[in-house]
Design an enzyme around this catalytic site. Sequence first.
Site, PDB file in Angstrom:
ATOM      1  N   VAL A  62       0.828  -1.208   0.000  1.00 10.02           N
ATOM      2  CA  VAL A  62       0.000   0.000   0.000  1.00 10.02           C
ATOM      3  C   VAL A  62       0.861   1.257   0.000  1.00 10.02           C
ATOM      4  CG1 VAL A  62      -1.677   1.299   1.329  1.00 10.02           C
ATOM      5  CG2 VAL A  62      -1.936  -1.164   1.065  1.00 10.02           C
TER       6      VAL A  62
ATOM      7  N   LYS B 114      -4.248 -14.819  -5.447  1.00  6.32           N
ATOM      8  CA  LYS B 114      -4.983 -14.587  -6.693  1.00  6.32           C
ATOM      9  C   LYS B 114      -3.952 -14.277  -7.758  1.00  6.32           C
ATOM     10  CE  LYS B 114      -5.596  -9.661  -6.077  1.00  6.32           C
ATOM     11  NZ  LYS B 114      -6.493  -8.516  -6.136  1.00  6.32           N
TER      12      LYS B 114
ATOM     13  N   CYS C 181      -5.762  -8.960   3.205  1.00  3.05           N
ATOM     14  CA  CYS C 181      -6.776  -8.053   3.763  1.00  3.05           C
ATOM     15  C   CYS C 181      -8.049  -8.748   4.242  1.00  3.05           C
ATOM     16  CB  CYS C 181      -7.118  -6.981   2.734  1.00  3.05           C
ATOM     17  SG  CYS C 181      -5.750  -5.853   2.436  1.00  3.05           S
TER      18      CYS C 181
HETATM   19  C1  UDX Z   1      -0.548  -2.537   5.078  1.00  4.53           C
HETATM   20  C2  UDX Z   1      -1.397  -2.986   6.224  1.00  4.53           C
HETATM   21  O1  UDX Z   1      -0.855  -4.192   6.653  1.00  4.53           O
HETATM   22  C3  UDX Z   1      -2.810  -3.218   5.850  1.00  4.53           C
HETATM   23  O2  UDX Z   1      -3.615  -3.393   6.987  1.00  4.53           O
HETATM   24  C4  UDX Z   1      -3.371  -2.047   5.252  1.00  4.53           C
HETATM   25  O3  UDX Z   1      -4.637  -2.282   4.822  1.00  4.53           O
HETATM   26  C5  UDX Z   1      -2.487  -1.606   4.176  1.00  4.53           C
HETATM   27  O4  UDX Z   1      -1.138  -1.416   4.553  1.00  4.53           O
HETATM   28  P1  UDX Z   1       0.692  -3.812   3.182  1.00  4.53           P
HETATM   29  O5  UDX Z   1       1.119  -2.600   2.464  1.00  4.53           O
HETATM   30  O6  UDX Z   1       0.277  -4.975   2.394  1.00  4.53           O
HETATM   31  O7  UDX Z   1      -0.537  -3.549   4.160  1.00  4.53           O
HETATM   32  O8  UDX Z   1       1.834  -4.174   4.261  1.00  4.53           O
HETATM   33  P2  UDX Z   1       3.310  -4.607   3.970  1.00  4.53           P
HETATM   34  O9  UDX Z   1       3.462  -4.958   2.544  1.00  4.53           O
HETATM   35  O10 UDX Z   1       3.659  -5.572   5.016  1.00  4.53           O
HETATM   36  O11 UDX Z   1       4.144  -3.235   4.181  1.00  4.53           O
HETATM   37  C6  UDX Z   1       4.291  -2.632   5.393  1.00  4.53           C
HETATM   38  C7  UDX Z   1       5.646  -1.894   5.374  1.00  4.53           C
HETATM   39  O12 UDX Z   1       5.789  -1.179   6.610  1.00  4.53           O
HETATM   40  C8  UDX Z   1       6.843  -2.842   5.271  1.00  4.53           C
HETATM   41  O13 UDX Z   1       7.668  -2.416   4.222  1.00  4.53           O
HETATM   42  C9  UDX Z   1       7.563  -2.701   6.615  1.00  4.53           C
HETATM   43  O14 UDX Z   1       8.966  -2.793   6.503  1.00  4.53           O
HETATM   44  C10 UDX Z   1       7.141  -1.295   7.043  1.00  4.53           C
HETATM   45  N1  UDX Z   1       7.175  -1.037   8.490  1.00  4.53           N
HETATM   46  C11 UDX Z   1       6.702  -1.978   9.356  1.00  4.53           C
HETATM   47  C12 UDX Z   1       7.694   0.193   8.939  1.00  4.53           C
HETATM   48  O15 UDX Z   1       8.157   0.989   8.159  1.00  4.53           O
HETATM   49  N2  UDX Z   1       7.664   0.446  10.286  1.00  4.53           N
HETATM   50  C13 UDX Z   1       7.173  -0.462  11.188  1.00  4.53           C
HETATM   51  O16 UDX Z   1       7.183  -0.182  12.384  1.00  4.53           O
HETATM   52  C14 UDX Z   1       6.669  -1.710  10.701  1.00  4.53           C
HETATM   53  C1  UDX Z   2      -9.044  -6.514  -1.267  1.00  7.66           C
HETATM   54  C2  UDX Z   2     -10.118  -5.499  -1.638  1.00  7.66           C
HETATM   55  O1  UDX Z   2     -10.706  -5.863  -2.877  1.00  7.66           O
HETATM   56  C3  UDX Z   2      -9.494  -4.121  -1.744  1.00  7.66           C
HETATM   57  O2  UDX Z   2     -10.487  -3.140  -2.015  1.00  7.66           O
HETATM   58  C4  UDX Z   2      -8.821  -3.780  -0.428  1.00  7.66           C
HETATM   59  O3  UDX Z   2      -8.198  -2.565  -0.494  1.00  7.66           O
HETATM   60  C5  UDX Z   2      -7.812  -4.832  -0.064  1.00  7.66           C
HETATM   61  O4  UDX Z   2      -8.411  -6.099  -0.035  1.00  7.66           O
HETATM   62  P1  UDX Z   2      -7.123  -7.818  -2.490  1.00  7.66           P
HETATM   63  O5  UDX Z   2      -6.761  -8.346  -1.165  1.00  7.66           O
HETATM   64  O6  UDX Z   2      -6.049  -7.372  -3.414  1.00  7.66           O
HETATM   65  O7  UDX Z   2      -8.127  -6.570  -2.311  1.00  7.66           O
HETATM   66  O8  UDX Z   2      -7.926  -8.996  -3.210  1.00  7.66           O
HETATM   67  P2  UDX Z   2      -9.284  -9.146  -4.041  1.00  7.66           P
HETATM   68  O9  UDX Z   2      -9.050  -8.876  -5.472  1.00  7.66           O
HETATM   69  O10 UDX Z   2     -10.337  -8.391  -3.357  1.00  7.66           O
HETATM   70  O11 UDX Z   2      -9.539 -10.715  -3.841  1.00  7.66           O
HETATM   71  C6  UDX Z   2      -9.719 -11.210  -2.532  1.00  7.66           C
HETATM   72  C7  UDX Z   2      -9.932 -12.723  -2.619  1.00  7.66           C
HETATM   73  O12 UDX Z   2     -11.184 -12.991  -3.256  1.00  7.66           O
HETATM   74  C8  UDX Z   2      -8.854 -13.443  -3.422  1.00  7.66           C
HETATM   75  O13 UDX Z   2      -8.563 -14.682  -2.806  1.00  7.66           O
HETATM   76  C9  UDX Z   2      -9.549 -13.666  -4.784  1.00  7.66           C
HETATM   77  O14 UDX Z   2      -9.064 -14.788  -5.467  1.00  7.66           O
HETATM   78  C10 UDX Z   2     -10.998 -13.885  -4.338  1.00  7.66           C
HETATM   79  N1  UDX Z   2     -11.990 -13.544  -5.386  1.00  7.66           N
HETATM   80  C11 UDX Z   2     -12.112 -12.250  -5.793  1.00  7.66           C
HETATM   81  C12 UDX Z   2     -12.792 -14.565  -5.911  1.00  7.66           C
HETATM   82  O15 UDX Z   2     -12.675 -15.739  -5.545  1.00  7.66           O
HETATM   83  N2  UDX Z   2     -13.736 -14.226  -6.858  1.00  7.66           N
HETATM   84  C13 UDX Z   2     -13.902 -12.942  -7.295  1.00  7.66           C
HETATM   85  O16 UDX Z   2     -14.773 -12.711  -8.164  1.00  7.66           O
HETATM   86  C14 UDX Z   2     -13.060 -11.918  -6.745  1.00  7.66           C
END
Ligand code: UDX
Ligand code: UDX
Length: 424
Positions: free
Chosen positions: A12, A316, A255
């Site tokens: 993110v 996915k 998520c």
């Molecule tokens: C994160 C959150 O986990 C999720 O709940 C939210 O919806 C979106 O942001 P994501 O971006 O997928 O999701 O997390 P991740 O890919 O694990 O990245 C988090 C980053 O934060 C990592 O690069 C990690 O090194 C960094 N981090 C972690 C910090 O910079 N400081 C910290 O204290 C812990």
């Molecule tokens: C999700 C939300 O869609 C997004 O808005 C939020 O910010 C983060 O979480 P993501 O985790 O990238 O995004 O996955 P998504 O594309 O939503 O799929 C979630 C799960 O549902 C996956 O396991 C995917 O395979 C499954 N899925 C999705 C299905 O089985 N059928 C579908 O039609 C869509």
Amino acid sequence: MANIGVIGTGYVGLTTSVCFSKIGHKVVGFDIDKEKIHRLNSGKSIIFEEGLEDLLQEGLNSNNLFFTDDALKLKDCDFYFLCVPTPQDKDGSADLSYIFNACVILRKVAKKNASIVTKSTVPVNAWREISNYLNRSDLVIVSNPEFLREGTAINDFFNPDRIVVGSSEKLKSIEVLELYKNKVASFVITDNTSAELIKYASNSFLAMKLSFVNDITSLCEKVGANSKDVLLGFGQDKRIGDKFIKPGPGWGGSCFPKDVKALLRVSEKNSQSMELLVATVSSNEKTFARVVDKLEILLGGSLVDKKIAGLGLSFKAGTDDYRDSPAIAIIDRIVGRGAQVSAFDPVVEIKEKFNFSKSLNLIEALQDSDAIVILTEWNEFSSLDPNFVAKFVRQKIILDARNILDKDTWERSGFKFESLGNWA
Ligand code: UDX
Ligand code: UDX
């Protein structure tokens, strides 16, 4: 043009950083992971995401973007986006310790009267805890949940269904909304609590919709209906919508599982019953088990000592992310019933030890297999040639748990073929 700090440059945070620099803002990406910072500043993406590396390099070359683990480099920012992890705690609630780590840093370096923007998914009313923890009355918390989907994150950033901003100061919310410079997207300007709940309600409803779709798909098998037609007719009702109704082996990812559980915990704490969500989770577990049952039936009732080729590990297609992946949950259950699994995925690099062997290539996974199970809807699997596959397998048996293959094509090549819900 604004000065933006992004704390946490994972899926993110990195997407948010490169997209805001593309819009023309000056972005400082901060992360505690030195290796990640080094790779990013050398223009190498740390995640598999369509179009991200190009935008990263563009941002670096335009001097609109750089990455650091030196918090002092954040001191001139007007907006600080929190994108650090909010993983599940033992009881399923969201763990805010990384958010608080970031607050310790911001308490020291944040510019006076700046906005602290929560983009990480945080529990309802977490903004109060964050504000207290920051203990800086000049800093306003603006809740701005992300709705990015992995695999289409860049597109989702620039073409969102809506942008949600919430805070106690409307002007601050509007300032954050304007950062997106998006003249077409819908938006919601509300308070922090409502903005936080919009994210949980959205993800939980989408998970619930999928659990329902997977249950209906299974019912199709029992009553002899064709799930492809059933879901077509179902989705054509504009009140239901034809998005997010593709049946599969269950839902997962970084998520949905944690957000559904976190919403359940928030509801419990507030004595609000959420039976639908409880059922959404148990139904998903049953979908995992149903895929394994189908495989067992295809193999004559037992998986003991069978060799299974598992195609797909990411949760996915389009991402290298296998956090809470349905594929891995199902492989675990297949091994639990006595089979060996060789799994192949075109992009996933497994870091942990699992109870299956990760194959270097497709042929290695197929070699002498008693059955194949499609778990992730990668294009390279949907274009597989059954005659090519037949050269390597011990038995011509395939279960398509993503409904991406053509039944007739595989049956014409002598394969015993199963999909979900008589999909054809
Ligand atoms: C994160 C959150 O986990 C999720 O709940 C939210 O919806 C979106 O942001 P994501 O971006 O997928 O999701 O997390 P991740 O890919 O694990 O990245 C988090 C980053 O934060 C990592 O690069 C990690 O090194 C960094 N981090 C972690 C910090 O910079 N400081 C910290 O204290 C812990
Ligand atoms: C999700 C939300 O869609 C997004 O808005 C939020 O910010 C983060 O979480 P993501 O985790 O990238 O995004 O996955 P998504 O594309 O939503 O799929 C979630 C799960 O549902 C996956 O396991 C995917 O395979 C499954 N899925 C999705 C299905 O089985 N059928 C579908 O039609 C869509």
